[in-house]
Design an enzyme around this catalytic site. Structure first.
Site, PDB file in Angstrom:
ATOM      1  N   ARG A  83      10.408  -2.024 -10.387  1.00 19.90           N
ATOM      2  CA  ARG A  83      10.797  -2.610  -9.213  1.00 19.90           C
ATOM      3  C   ARG A  83      12.349  -2.734  -9.242  1.00 19.90           C
ATOM      4  NH1 ARG A  83       9.058  -7.293  -5.910  1.00 19.90           N
ATOM      5  NH2 ARG A  83      10.706  -7.327  -4.504  1.00 19.90           N
ATOM      6  N   ARG A  93       7.996  -0.869  -2.469  1.00 20.16           N
ATOM      7  CA  ARG A  93       8.175  -1.252  -3.793  1.00 20.16           C
ATOM      8  C   ARG A  93       6.969  -0.725  -4.619  1.00 20.16           C
ATOM      9  NH1 ARG A  93       8.473  -7.286  -1.937  1.00 20.16           N
ATOM     10  NH2 ARG A  93       9.607  -6.061  -0.453  1.00 20.16           N
ATOM     11  N   ASP A  96       5.031  -5.780  -6.896  1.00 15.61           N
ATOM     12  CA  ASP A  96       5.466  -7.249  -6.058  1.00 15.61           C
ATOM     13  C   ASP A  96       4.585  -7.961  -6.588  1.00 15.61           C
ATOM     14  OD1 ASP A  96       6.982  -8.896  -4.831  1.00 15.61           O
ATOM     15  OD2 ASP A  96       5.718  -8.841  -3.088  1.00 15.61           O
ATOM     16  N   ASP A  98       3.836 -12.019  -6.493  1.00 15.41           N
ATOM     17  CA  ASP A  98       4.174 -13.588  -5.992  1.00 15.41           C
ATOM     18  C   ASP A  98       3.376 -14.414  -6.486  1.00 15.41           C
ATOM     19  OD1 ASP A  98       6.402 -12.388  -4.527  1.00 15.41           O
ATOM     20  OD2 ASP A  98       4.697 -11.938  -2.849  1.00 15.41           O
TER      21      ASP A  98
END
Length: 174
Positions: A83, A93, A96, A98
């Site tokens: 990343r 990307r 990711d 989150d």
């Protein structure tokens, strides 16, 4: 233990590999157990559309880690998966991850906002999240399911995982 929900996404460098190896890395986190994983979904990019489709999924973890410690581990996993953080939002990307929800906590620090600041506007997060926890609510008790009624979900499809020919033959023919 606190129940935490994470969103995973990838659209570069073999997304299926990226997400599967990220799941293995999450399984190695201290004082943390993965309790559920959604199906994998193919979604169009959020933001600039001149990039490959994303593989998206959501996982539920039970953890004793603090939110900041979990964030540190997640960012390390992202870094180990190539990343590169760019100034451009919604850029392609490799990986990711989150934090969507961390128990019923509301967190607002320079590094972390929970619930995720845009959770209610992202069908590619809500669909897999609701798959593994259909009755999930925000800390203020609003149902996340109610937000899907105003979002476009027709372009979210299950990610087809192709098995090697020999696996298919051995599994279904023998």
């Amino acid at each position: 233990m606190t129940r935490v929900y994470l969103a995973l996404g990838s659209n570069l460098a073999d997304p299926l590999y990226q997400v599967n190896t990220a799941l293995m890395a999450l399984d190695e986190l201290p004082n943390t157990i993965r309790v559920a994983t959604s199906s994998f979904y193919r979604t169009r990019p959020y933001g600039p559309i001149d990039q490959p489709d994303y593989l998206n999924a959501v996982v539920a973890l039970d953890t004793q880690l603090t939110p900041e410690t979990l964030l540190n581990h997640i960012q390390c996993i992202e870094l180990n998966h190539g990343r590169i953080r760019k100034a451009e939002r919604w850029a392609p990307r490799t990986l990711d991850i989150d934090i969507l929800l961390f128990g019923q906590l509301c967190i607002s620090t320079p590094r972390l906002i929970v619930p995720h600041y845009d959770i209610c506007n992202r069908p590619f997060v809500l669909v897999p999240l609701l798959e593994i926890t259909p009755d999930v609510t925000l800390p203020d008790n609003r149902s996340l399911r109610s937000f899907l009624t105003n979002l476009e979900v027709n372009n979210i499809q299950r990610w087809e995982i192709l098995m090697p020919h020999s696996f298919i033959y051995e599994t279904f023919v023998s």
